[in-house]
Write a protein that holds these residues in place. Structure first.
Motif, short mmCIF file in Angstrom:
data_model
loop_
_atom_site.label_atom_id
_atom_site.label_comp_id
_atom_site.label_asym_id
_atom_site.label_seq_id
_atom_site.Cartn_x
_atom_site.Cartn_y
_atom_site.Cartn_z
N ASP A 168 15.44 -17.45 13.02
CA ASP A 168 16.62 -16.61 13.24
C ASP A 168 16.50 -15.72 14.47
OD1 ASP A 168 18.01 -17.49 11.12
OD2 ASP A 168 17.67 -15.78 9.82
N CYS A 169 15.43 -15.84 15.23
CA CYS A 169 15.17 -14.87 16.30
C CYS A 169 16.36 -14.64 17.24
CB CYS A 169 13.94 -15.28 17.11
SG CYS A 169 12.44 -15.31 16.10
N PRO A 170 17.12 -15.67 17.62
CA PRO A 170 18.25 -15.41 18.52
C PRO A 170 19.35 -14.54 17.91
CG PRO A 170 17.63 -17.72 18.59
CD PRO A 170 16.90 -17.12 17.44
N ILE A 171 19.47 -14.53 16.57
CA ILE A 171 20.54 -13.74 15.95
C ILE A 171 19.98 -12.62 15.10
CG2 ILE A 171 22.22 -15.62 15.93
CD1 ILE A 171 21.31 -15.54 12.70
N VAL A 213 18.27 -9.32 4.92
CA VAL A 213 18.25 -10.78 5.05
C VAL A 213 16.93 -11.19 4.43
CG1 VAL A 213 18.44 -12.75 6.61
CG2 VAL A 213 19.58 -10.62 7.18
N MET A 214 16.91 -11.35 3.13
CA MET A 214 15.65 -11.45 2.39
C MET A 214 14.92 -12.77 2.60
SD MET A 214 15.68 -8.48 1.36
CE MET A 214 14.10 -8.45 0.54
N THR A 215 15.57 -13.78 3.20
CA THR A 215 14.86 -15.01 3.53
C THR A 215 13.79 -14.75 4.58
OG1 THR A 215 16.90 -16.21 3.05
CG2 THR A 215 15.20 -17.41 4.24
N ARG A 216 13.99 -13.71 5.39
CA ARG A 216 13.01 -13.37 6.43
C ARG A 216 11.82 -12.59 5.87
NH1 ARG A 216 17.61 -10.76 10.25
NH2 ARG A 216 18.80 -12.64 10.73
N CYS A 217 11.88 -12.15 4.64
CA CYS A 217 10.85 -11.27 4.08
C CYS A 217 9.51 -12.00 3.96
CB CYS A 217 11.30 -10.77 2.71
SG CYS A 217 10.12 -9.70 1.90
N ILE A 218 8.42 -11.31 4.33
CA ILE A 218 7.08 -11.90 4.22
C ILE A 218 6.27 -11.24 3.10
CG2 ILE A 218 7.02 -12.63 6.64
CD1 ILE A 218 5.21 -10.16 7.16
N GLN A 219 6.93 -10.51 2.21
CA GLN A 219 6.30 -9.89 1.03
C GLN A 219 5.12 -8.97 1.39
OE1 GLN A 219 6.86 -13.53 0.71
NE2 GLN A 219 8.88 -12.87 0.04
N CYS A 220 5.29 -8.17 2.43
CA CYS A 220 4.21 -7.24 2.79
C CYS A 220 4.21 -6.02 1.86
CB CYS A 220 4.35 -6.78 4.24
SG CYS A 220 5.75 -5.68 4.53
N THR A 221 5.30 -5.77 1.17
CA THR A 221 5.51 -4.67 0.19
C THR A 221 5.48 -3.29 0.83
OG1 THR A 221 3.17 -4.43 -0.48
CG2 THR A 221 4.50 -6.06 -1.67
N GLY A 261 16.60 5.04 5.11
CA GLY A 261 16.64 4.40 6.42
C GLY A 261 15.28 4.14 7.02
N ASN A 262 14.25 4.83 6.53
CA ASN A 262 12.92 4.64 7.11
C ASN A 262 12.34 3.26 6.80
OD1 ASN A 262 12.20 7.35 8.34
ND2 ASN A 262 12.80 7.97 6.28
N VAL A 263 12.87 2.57 5.77
CA VAL A 263 12.37 1.22 5.51
C VAL A 263 12.73 0.28 6.65
CG1 VAL A 263 12.47 1.53 3.00
CG2 VAL A 263 14.42 0.51 4.18
N ILE A 264 13.75 0.63 7.44
CA ILE A 264 14.12 -0.18 8.60
C ILE A 264 12.99 -0.15 9.63
CG2 ILE A 264 15.75 -0.34 10.53
CD1 ILE A 264 17.81 1.00 8.61
N ASP A 265 12.40 1.04 9.83
CA ASP A 265 11.33 1.19 10.82
C ASP A 265 10.04 0.53 10.37
OD1 ASP A 265 12.94 2.66 12.52
OD2 ASP A 265 12.44 4.56 11.57
N ILE A 266 9.72 0.65 9.08
CA ILE A 266 8.41 0.15 8.65
C ILE A 266 8.43 -1.33 8.32
CG2 ILE A 266 7.68 2.40 7.78
CD1 ILE A 266 8.16 1.38 4.97
N CYS A 267 9.61 -1.95 8.20
CA CYS A 267 9.67 -3.39 7.94
C CYS A 267 9.19 -4.13 9.19
CB CYS A 267 11.08 -3.83 7.58
SG CYS A 267 11.21 -5.59 7.21
N PRO A 268 8.12 -4.94 9.08
CA PRO A 268 7.58 -5.59 10.28
C PRO A 268 8.40 -6.78 10.76
CG PRO A 268 6.32 -6.27 8.35
CD PRO A 268 7.34 -5.28 7.86
N VAL A 269 9.36 -7.23 9.96
CA VAL A 269 10.19 -8.38 10.34
C VAL A 269 11.66 -7.97 10.26
CG1 VAL A 269 8.48 -10.09 9.62
CG2 VAL A 269 10.13 -9.25 7.96
N GLY A 270 12.57 -8.93 10.32
CA GLY A 270 14.00 -8.61 10.32
C GLY A 270 14.63 -8.66 8.95
N ALA A 271 13.83 -8.47 7.88
CA ALA A 271 14.39 -8.52 6.53
C ALA A 271 15.23 -7.28 6.24
CB ALA A 271 13.26 -8.65 5.51
#
Length: 745
Positions: A168-171, A213-221, A261-271
């Motif tokens: 999904d990187c382009p979008i 977009v939970m398909t991008r999630c890598i379960q880092c918790t 909103g801080n979960v946006i910053d700490i999420c390492p991917v685009g989930a």
């Protein structure tokens, strides 16, 4: 070729090599004959020369604090010796040694999960690679981060992470600032071997702020740990197992935290990304401007990302003393209010009641003409919640030149006590709250008044099991607390030692008492402060090494206003005013004004104040000007322009300076440096930018004795709606959605 020729060539080569190297880099070993070295093992140990390694700098300027120097241990990272405190992990030792270890699940401020396995390193005498984030460093441990085994392990982990990750990187809004992208480039393979169908996960609805977009999630918790540990809400969790594992909310519900909103910053991917910012801009298109937040009195450090004339998003900056690396949702998402309901041109209300746009010359001429027709004692000035120190200084000087001293700031009440700084700032400091072992909250609800102060209190309660006592209306706290009562009678019981919570306060080593600024509006505020100071004396909360008597302010302008002496002569001045100058003041009750009073509104939004105004003077918002603000702990910080001003708006102090010229009483400064020199005479602490100036004297010992007793009226909420507290947040569409959806919890 004979052996003699081989030996001579080798000798010649070594001689040339020695001649080409500087002498200080040569490693020489003298041959000695001592009995101790006849042992072959000892000789082998001695034969190893110490490598001359270049000095390394820690990653991202990391610093090491040794609580006890005797507990320091030495480990070796890629042969480089590092001294670290006992209890540190292998990953932290590598960071101090200047080696950046890849990681996804590890975060400095969260508990250790150890479930992404990206941080694998090789440790000597260990049969297989170890997860460096979860492995404690041991004395003499030899850590290898760059071996073929470590590289192969990381490459394998990355291949498994990318196995189900969509292309999904382009979008994807995370593109360009994505940890997965960066680490895939640095540590991943150039191709994948997975040919099966990728799995997909249904997206969750977490509310109007966080897009999933939970398909991008890598379960880092990371988000799960943040919600439960920092935000104090049990909204997120892990469901399922194996390839069916996913992050969810158990039941269909929104994330109701003020820090979500801080979960946006700490999420390492685009989930987890920002819903209002979705598909608006790429991060490399944005210009970042370091500034501070003015929606509350904490002064959180932020970065304003803009593109052209528009603020696109706001993200936090690291400041360990104030907001660490978090910000509240109001700080992060109110920015769309900066482009709505803005005042563009000077306007004058006509005889038909409608406003008409005029030039600056005409508007200032009308104001100057009216102000000369009014007696000095009938002139009143009110500074708004978002006013900077420069504009308040200019307004005070201008009204003083006109003969009036009736000027105050919203939120400070009709008769504030500005004699002693310790009576209106947080003396403990925000970071100093972590040293407290008992809290007494009086008429304040930090979760809605100052979310970052509340996060600091929660951090202390979790770390040290500190007790929290609360006096005030029923409130929703995200940590254990005792509700002691609702009114001043409870404070009297505490002062007289008749309340059960007295024992907890008396046994505390560092008790912290926090008084809410909502008490400033009460008639019996002096009596309440007197009772609280009596409690502080009884529990020894004010000492040379600890001042636990604090005031938690509500607005960004309050501390600077009291520092500059914005105190009215009469608490009934607004009822007899004929000329009132509202400088961004929208929450002042103008219903008490006489019908024939002339009202000037100077501000950046068409909020409540304009409905009663006769003249409107458009001003610039905090993102468009340079200004000084003092936060609730007395630390002066500055904003800088991130975007150009809107329409014909001007900086607040420049408008007042121009008005003084037209009125015939010119102020003695024309530049920002000139007005700051004037501030240096009145309140020099406001010029010490990014430095907290502690109060020199304590109000607990110097305040005059008050014989009046507090009323029995219960304390009231100081903030009714967390998401709408000032003119900018009330103009924000995002804050309106949050208020409608999340305030009903």
């Amino acid at each position: 070729m004979g052996l003699g020729q081989l030996a001579s060539r080798a000798l010649l080569r070594s001689t040339r090599l020695a001649a080409s190297k500087p002498h200080h880099l040569l490693l020489r070993r003298a041959v000695v004959s001592t009995p101790e070295l006849h042992n072959s093992e000892a000789a082998a140990v001695e034969a190893q020369p110490e490598p001359d390694l270049p000095k390394r700098t820690p990653v991202a300027g990391a610093r090491v604090h040794f609580p006890n120097p005797d507990d320091a241990i030495e480990v070796f990272v890629d042969g480089y010796p590092v001294k670290i405190p006992k209890g540190m992990t292998v990953l932290q030792a590598c960071v101090i040694a200047g080696v950046d270890i890849p990681r996804f699940c590890y975060h400095d401020r969260l508990s250790i999960a150890g479930n992404c396995r990206m941080c694998l390193v090789e440790v000597e005498k260990s049969p297989k690679p170890v997860a460096s984030c979860a492995m404690p460093a041991l004395p003499g441990m030899k850590i290898k981060t760059d071996t073929p085994l470590a590289k192969k392990a990381r490459e394998g982990v990355m291949e498994f992470l990318l196995m189900n990750h969509p292309l999904d990187c382009p979008i994807c809004d995370q593109g360009g600032e994505c940890d997965l992208q960066d680490q895939s480039m640095a540590f991943g393979s150039d191709r994948g071997r997975f040919t099966e169908t990728k799995r997909s996960v249904v997206d969750k609805n977490l509310g109007p702020l966080v897009k999933t977009v939970m398909t991008r999630c890598i379960q880092c918790t990371r988000c799960v740990r943040f919600a439960s540990e920092i935000a104090g809400v049990q909204d997120l969790g892990m469901l399922g197992r194996g390839s069916g594992e996913e992050i969810g909310t158990y039941v269909e519900k929104l994330m109701t935290s003020e820090l979500s909103g801080n979960v946006i910053d700490i999420c390492p991917v685009g989930a987890l990304t920002s819903k209002p910012f979705a598909f608006k801009a790429r991060n490399w298109e944005l210009k970042g401007t370091e500034s501070i937040d003015v929606t509350d009195a904490v002064g959180s450090n932020i970065r304003i990302d803009s593109r052209g004339p528009e603020v696109m998003r706001i993200v936090p900056r690291l400041n360990e003393d104030i907001n660490e690396e978090w910000i509240s949702d109001k700080t992060r998402f109110f920015y769309d209010g900066l482009k709505r309901q803005r005042l563009n041109d000077p306007m004058i209300r006509g005889a038909d009641g409608r406003f008409k746009a005029v030039s600056w010359r005409d508007a200032l001429a009308v104001v100057a003409e009216v102000i000369h027709q009014v007696r000095p004692q009938e002139i009143v000035g009110v500074a708004g919640k978002l006013s900077d120190a420069e504009s308040m200084m200019a307004l005070k000087d201008f009204l003083n030149k006109m003969g009036s001293n009736n000027i105050w700031c919203e939120g400070n009440g009709p008769s504030p006590n500005a004699d002693l700084r310790s009576g209106y700032i947080m003396n403990t400091s925000i970071s100093g709250l972590e040293k407290a072992d008992v809290f007494l909250l009086v008429g304040t609800q930090p979760r809605v008044e100052a979310a970052m102060v509340n996060a600091r209190i929660r951090k202390t309660v979790r770390a040290t099991n500190a007790k929290v006592g609360y006096v005030g209306p029923s409130a929703d706290f995200n940590y254990d607390h005792e509700h002691l009562g609702t009114g001043p009678e409870t404070l009297t019981e505490l002062a007289e030692g008749r309340h059960p919570f007295c024992s907890a306060l008396s046994n505390a080593k560092n008790p912290a008492i926090i008084i809410g600024a909502g008490i400033f509006g009460r008639k019996d505020k002096d009596a309440i402060f007197s009772v609280v100071e009596a409690i502080a004396k009884n529990v020894n909360a004010v000492r040379p090494d600890w001042n636990g008597l604090n005031v938690l302010l509500l607005n960004a302008a309050q501390a600077a206003a009291l520092d500059l002496g914005l105190v009215p002569e009469s608490d009934k001045s607004i009822e007899s005013a004929k000329f009132i100058y509202l400088m961004g003041a929208d929450d002042e009750n103008v219903d008490k004004l006489p019908d024939d009073a002339f009202v000037v509104y100077q501000g950046h939004h068409g909020d409540r104040g304009v409905y009663r105004a006769n003249v409107i003077l458009p001003a610039s918002a905090f993102t468009e000007k340079e200004g000084t603000y003092a936060n609730t702990e007395g630390c002066a910080q500055t904003t800088v322009p991130a975007v150009p001003t809107v329409g014909d708006a001007r900086d607040d102090w420049k408008i007042i300076r121009a008005l003084s010229e037209v009125a015939g009483v010119p102020l003695p400064y024309n530049t920002l440096s000139g007005i700051r020199s004037r501030i240096g005479i009145v309140a020099p602490n406001l010029l010490h930018v990014d430095e907290r100036e502690p109060a020199a004297f304590s109000s607990a010992f110097l305040r005059p004795e008050v014989k009046d007793k507090p009323d029995k009226t219960p304390f009231e909420r100081a903030v009714d709606n967390f998401y709408m507290t000032d003119s900018i947040t009330r103009a924000s569409k995002i804050m309106a959605q949050c208020s409608a959806l999340l305030s009903k919890k």
